[in-house]
Design an enzyme around this catalytic site. Structure first.
Site, PDB file in Angstrom:
ATOM      1  N   ASP A 120      10.499   0.511   7.060  1.00 16.37           N
ATOM      2  CA  ASP A 120       9.983   0.824   5.720  1.00 16.37           C
ATOM      3  C   ASP A 120      11.060   1.082   4.677  1.00 16.37           C
ATOM      4  O   ASP A 120      10.741   1.167   3.484  1.00 16.37           O
ATOM      5  CB  ASP A 120       9.051   2.040   5.792  1.00 16.37           C
ATOM      6  CG  ASP A 120       7.732   1.692   6.449  1.00 16.37           C
ATOM      7  OD1 ASP A 120       7.277   0.536   6.284  1.00 16.37           O
ATOM      8  OD2 ASP A 120       7.162   2.564   7.132  1.00 16.37           O
ATOM      9  N   ASP A 182       4.006  -6.760   8.067  1.00 21.55           N
ATOM     10  CA  ASP A 182       4.455  -6.047   6.865  1.00 21.55           C
ATOM     11  C   ASP A 182       5.977  -6.128   6.717  1.00 21.55           C
ATOM     12  O   ASP A 182       6.515  -6.069   5.615  1.00 21.55           O
ATOM     13  CB  ASP A 182       4.078  -4.559   6.919  1.00 21.55           C
ATOM     14  CG  ASP A 182       2.751  -4.250   7.586  1.00 21.55           C
ATOM     15  OD1 ASP A 182       2.317  -5.034   8.450  1.00 21.55           O
ATOM     16  OD2 ASP A 182       2.172  -3.206   7.274  1.00 21.55           O
TER      17      ASP A 182
HETATM   18  N1  GLY Z   1       2.834  -1.182   5.581  1.00 23.70           N
HETATM   19  C1  GLY Z   1       1.786  -0.318   5.952  1.00 23.70           C
HETATM   20  C2  GLY Z   1       0.480  -0.751   5.457  1.00 23.70           C
HETATM   21  O1  GLY Z   1       0.318  -1.801   4.873  1.00 23.70           O
HETATM   22  O2  GLY Z   1      -0.448   0.013   5.647  1.00 23.70           O
END
Ligand code: GLY
Length: 409
Positions: A120, A182
């Site tokens: 992240d 993601d």
């Molecule tokens: N990247 C985490 C989500 O999309 O919830």
């Protein structure tokens, strides 16, 4: 290079419409962006005024309240609020937005110098510090981004060729090397750092991550698995599973949005045709199954197969709309460009309606996003990343309407 084909395409339409009248595609004439950017500014001003401390970071508002929950510095969502403030500074030129953005962004700068706990770090830095650097050229922001890229790339498993998205899931779920869709979004930080003159391996690592993801993360219909599990030793692909979707084989809406956006940005930096094709396949799969009002349910298959009504995910719509505006500028065929561009505008129109804008009810921009359905978190909520990508898409569209590059300066 096919960058900004949309601008050229709009120019071509201008010629085709004849009479020398300045004209945009009809779909653009049907959507006036400025009032919605003004709306976002008014809502963000309400949020700012409501904060006990101006350094707090609004994160989400549950369906049944009007009160923001806050994000902590270092959480995956902490960059989206300062990112919104930077876009408002860009859209309005008002110094007060720059000051507000800087106040929060400066708190996030140290994240670039920490060991990456997970993938992240890219989301966190690109949205806040990255937009701040783009708009101000502040050297401390550039340094933090470069340091963050070095930290992020430590998560690469050389055998698999991708980053370990969730170290905490290695033991908990037995996913010895896991990569989530993601994670494609975080390649932006690596590609950006490589383009800024950081070391060559950074580009290669990002490129390889995209290649491996392209190979294993998609089903034949173009829908993405949420999580790809690899053997940490051999790097062999083991299985595709889900964490935030309904079931392993279903299409989690936001994950599909990350796939469209992530492969579009991979193409932006590499010009690799395979990444463009992957973005198009993911987009086509998403658009084919979208409800008539352009906003997906949180999981496409859950909505089709479960008898109870399912919540929407406006965040997935906003992410995908923003991506489609960029993707439309890269595709070779005019028909594809028009299809993606029209879908993006229609989605923004839908999100800008009374059905999805919070308006007087809450100070967020949008209602009806779903954060984590299987855990029961943030269901039918207002969430900062939905607001961020909605505003980003509005700003992108406004640039195109002004014949400026979709990505700004
Ligand atoms: N990247 C985490 C989500 O999309 O919830």
């Amino acid at each position: 290079m096919k960058r900004n084909v949309v601008v050229a395409w709009m120019g071509a339409l201008l010629l085709l419409t004849g009479c020398g009248e300045p004209s945009h595609p009809r779909v653009l004439d049907q959507f006036d962006v400025q009032p919605h950017i003004d709306y976002c500014a008014a809502q963000a001003a309400r949020t700012l005024a409501s904060l006990e401390e101006p350094t707090l970071i609004p994160n989400s508002i549950d369906a049944d309240t009007c009160t923001w929950r806050m994000a902590s510095v270092g959480s995956w969502t902490c960059g989206f609020w300062p990112g919104q403030l930077w876009y408002l500074y860009e859209a309005t030129g008002q110094e007060s937005w720059r000051e507000a953005a800087k106040r929060v962004t400066d708190l996030i700068v140290p994240v670039g110098y920490r060991r990456a706990r997970n993938h992240d770090v890219g989301f966190i830095l690109s949205t806040s510090v990255g937009n701040g650097y783009r708009l101000t050229g502040e050297p401390a922001y550039r340094d933090a981004m470069l340091a963050g890229a070095d930290s992020l790339v430590q998560l690469v498993n050389p055998a698999a060729g991708t980053m370990l998205s969730w170290p905490n899931m290695v033991k908990r779920m037995g996913w010895s090397h896991n990569t989530i869709i993601d994670n494609m979004m975080n390649l932006e930080l690596l590609f950006w750092a490589a383009a800024e003159g950081a070391n060559e391996p950074l580009y290669q690592q990002a490129f390889r991550h995209a290649e491996v993801t392209m190979q294993y993360h998609f089903r034949p219909d173009g829908s993405a698995y949420h999580v790809a599990v690899y053997d940490a030793e051999s790097g062999a692909f083991e299985k595709g599973v889900t964490h935030q979707g309904w079931q392993d084989e279903t299409m989690w809406a936001r994950g599909q949005g990350w796939a469209v956006y992530g492969f579009t940005l991979a193409y932006r930096f590499t010009q690799d045709e395979r990444f463009l094709q992957t973005a198009m396949r993911a987009a086509d799969c998403y658009l084919k199954r979208l409800p008539a009002d352009w906003v997906p349910y949180w999981d496409f298959d859950a909505a089709e197969q479960l008898s109870e009504p399912q919540p929407r995910d406006a965040s997935a719509a906003a992410i995908t709309a923003s991506a489609l505006l960029e993707l439309a500028g890269y595709v070779a065929e005019e028909a594809d460009a028009e299809r993606y561009f029209t879908a993006a505008v229609r989605t923004l129109q839908a999100l800008s309606s009374a059905d999805y804008q919070s308006r007087e009810s809450k100070s967020s921009f949008l209602l009806h996003s779903t954060g984590h359905m299987p855990r029961g978190w943030e269901i039918d909520a207002s969430i900062s990343y939905a607001d961020y990508y909605y505003l980003e898409a509005l700003v992108r569209l406004q640039r195109l309407q002004r014949n400026e590059p979709v990505l700004g300066k």
